[in-house]
Design an enzyme around this catalytic site. Structure first.
Site, short mmCIF file in Angstrom:
data_model
loop_
_atom_site.label_atom_id
_atom_site.label_comp_id
_atom_site.label_asym_id
_atom_site.label_seq_id
_atom_site.Cartn_x
_atom_site.Cartn_y
_atom_site.Cartn_z
N ASP A 105 -12.86 2.76 -1.99
CA ASP A 105 -11.67 3.48 -2.74
C ASP A 105 -11.47 4.55 -3.11
O ASP A 105 -11.88 4.49 -4.11
CB ASP A 105 -11.24 2.61 -3.76
N ARG A 116 7.14 -4.00 12.12
CA ARG A 116 5.23 -4.60 12.32
C ARG A 116 4.24 -4.21 12.77
O ARG A 116 3.54 -3.60 12.18
CB ARG A 116 5.87 -6.32 11.99
N TYR A 173 -10.44 -1.42 -10.30
CA TYR A 173 -9.68 -1.41 -11.10
C TYR A 173 -9.33 -3.38 -10.71
O TYR A 173 -10.12 -3.78 -10.23
CB TYR A 173 -8.49 -1.46 -9.44
N LYS A 203 -0.83 6.54 -5.41
CA LYS A 203 -1.23 6.91 -6.56
C LYS A 203 -1.15 8.29 -6.17
O LYS A 203 -0.07 9.18 -5.92
CB LYS A 203 -2.21 7.02 -6.82
C1 LIG Z 1 -3.81 1.51 -7.86
C2 LIG Z 1 -4.43 0.81 -7.30
C3 LIG Z 1 -4.57 -0.18 -7.06
C4 LIG Z 1 -3.87 -1.24 -6.63
O1 LIG Z 1 -2.58 -0.55 -5.42
P1 LIG Z 1 -0.87 -0.37 -5.34
O2 LIG Z 1 -0.96 0.69 -4.47
O3 LIG Z 1 -1.40 -0.76 -6.75
O4 LIG Z 1 -1.34 -2.11 -4.82
C5 LIG Z 1 -6.07 -0.22 -6.06
N1 LIG Z 1 -6.71 0.91 -6.09
C6 LIG Z 1 -6.87 1.40 -7.53
C7 LIG Z 1 -8.14 2.51 -8.14
C8 LIG Z 1 -5.54 2.16 -7.69
O5 LIG Z 1 -5.72 2.92 -8.79
#
Ligand SMILES: *Cc1c(COP(=O)(O)O)cnc(C)c1O
Length: 381
Positions: A171, A46, A98, A196
């Site tokens: 982000d 962890r 998001y 992603k």
């Molecule tokens: C998918 C996504 C998230 C969240 O991520 P997870 O891996 O699904 O928890 C946050 N910000 C954006 C822009 C995303 O596309």
């Protein structure tokens, strides 16, 4: 090294023990100690694992940060970041976020009194006004936004926040460090859903924070261990493997995004196409300045609301109807009923996420096949 070479070689290089060119997957929860608190840098997975460490050093290098931290999901990364905000904090954020981010902010608002001020992401003046309306703990930015592909002028908004000594989080999931590197523009932390583009193959859930300042990095690393939303070593290995091809993939996503957006924009069955690479995009000039390309995300507004969106989505053969984005295979989805269903309908409508909106994640297939597929979809509307 240029960025494409860094992508291939980042993460610590061949294994020192065996020469393996890829980092071994250390499937272990704990590590033997020589004597109490005498160890070889790892104690418990962890708090740290060598496979994760390879990924974390790669993430830091790609974004130009001092510290990379890997998480079990993008929202795990965001949760850990929010854990660092003192109670009574106030966030200023763009209003096209998001859906899961919006939901988590709203949970913190109800549960812990977090205040969140949403502003027009395209207007630096709106950020300035919100910053001046009350003491602010964090500016939270997503650009290009999801699902409307609006842009935030990072340089301008970061300058406004810095002048008021407010930290900025970006982000960078949609753009990836291939297209834009917010820390180089002065942001304090970058967040990723590595699920992603960084992972890139729709085979894992993961997240990341990359921190500009080493001391804040130490603090967030402490929270990473304290909260415990960490990824397993196999997922870390897969994200790092995805990183190797980020450059070639992003060029293919970008080529296909442009082709699909252009095909949609030519059609009279379309109300509006959202793609920063289209000259008709209101912030096309900013996109050219701020990003090294436009990426593979395209949204399209169909006249005829949810019914039209449904027909379009059902007719597609190559684009798979599924949430998520950024994988080698093309995906399509209906934000109003899928990714953004957790945003209340009135809020959604006010922000322009209509029932006729479809979001496309263009994969790396042949552009001609993707164009033929969306044309098939349009004929069904
Ligand atoms: C998918 C996504 C998230 C969240 O991520 P997870 O891996 O699904 O928890 C946050 N910000 C954006 C822009 C995303 O596309």
């Amino acid at each position: 090294m240029r960025f494409d070479s860094t992508l291939v070689h980042t993460g610590g290089g061949p294994d020192r023990l065996t020469g393996a060119v890829n980092p071994p997957v250390y499937l272990t929860s704990t590590f033997q100690q020589e004597a109490p608190n005498e160890n070889r840098g790892f104690v418990y997975s962890r708090s740290g694992n060598p496979t994760r460490a390879a990924l974390e050093s790669a993430l830091a290098e790609l974004e130009g940060g001092r510290r990379g931290l890997a998480f079990a999901s993008g929202l795990g990364a965001l949760t850990t970041l929010l854990e660092d905000l003192p109670s009574g904090s106030r966030i200023v954020a763009g209003d096209d976020l998001y859906g899961g981010t919006w939901r988590l902010f709203d949970h913190h608002r109800r549960q812990f009194g977090l205040r969140v001020e949403y502003v027009d992401p395209t207007s630096p003046a709106a950020f300035a006004a919100a910053l001046d309306a009350g003491p602010t703990t964090l500016v939270y930015l997503e650009t290009p936004t999801n699902p409307l592909l609006k842009l935030i002028d990072l340089r301008a908004v970061i300058r406004l926040a810095k002048a008021r000594r407010v930290r900025v989080a970006v982000d960078n999931t949609f753009a990836t460090p291939y297209l834009q590197r917010p820390l180089e523009l002065g942001a304090d932390v970058v967040l990723h859903s590595t699920t992603k583009y960084l992972g890139g193959h729709s085979d894992l859930i993961g997240g990341a924070l990359v921190v500009a300042d080493a001391r804040w990095g130490d603090r967030l690393a402490w929270l990473q261990n304290a909260v415990g939303a960490v990824p397993g070593p196999v997922d870390c290995f897969l994200v790092l493997r995805g990183v190797r091809t980020l450059g070639v993939r992003m060029r293919a996503h970008d080529r296909n995004g442009r082709a699909v957006a252009a095909a949609l924009a030519r059609s009279r069955r379309v109300r509006r196409v959202y793609y920063p690479g289209l000259p008709s995009h209101p912030q096309h000039a900013l996109a050219r300045r701020q990003m090294a390309g436009f990426g593979g995300m395209v949204s399209v507004d169909l006249p005829g609301g949810a019914r039209a969106a449904r027909r379009f989505l059902k007719a597609l053969r190559l684009f798979t109807l599924a949430e998520s984005l950024g994988g080698v295979e093309s995906l399509a989805e209906h934000p109003a009923s899928m990714t953004h269903a957790s945003v209340p309908a009135a809020e959604r409508a006010a922000r322009g996420v209509g029932d006729g909106l479809v979001r496309l994640s263009c994969g790396i297939e042949d552009a001609r096949d993707l164009v033929a597929d969306v044309e098939r979809g349009l004929r069904a509307v």
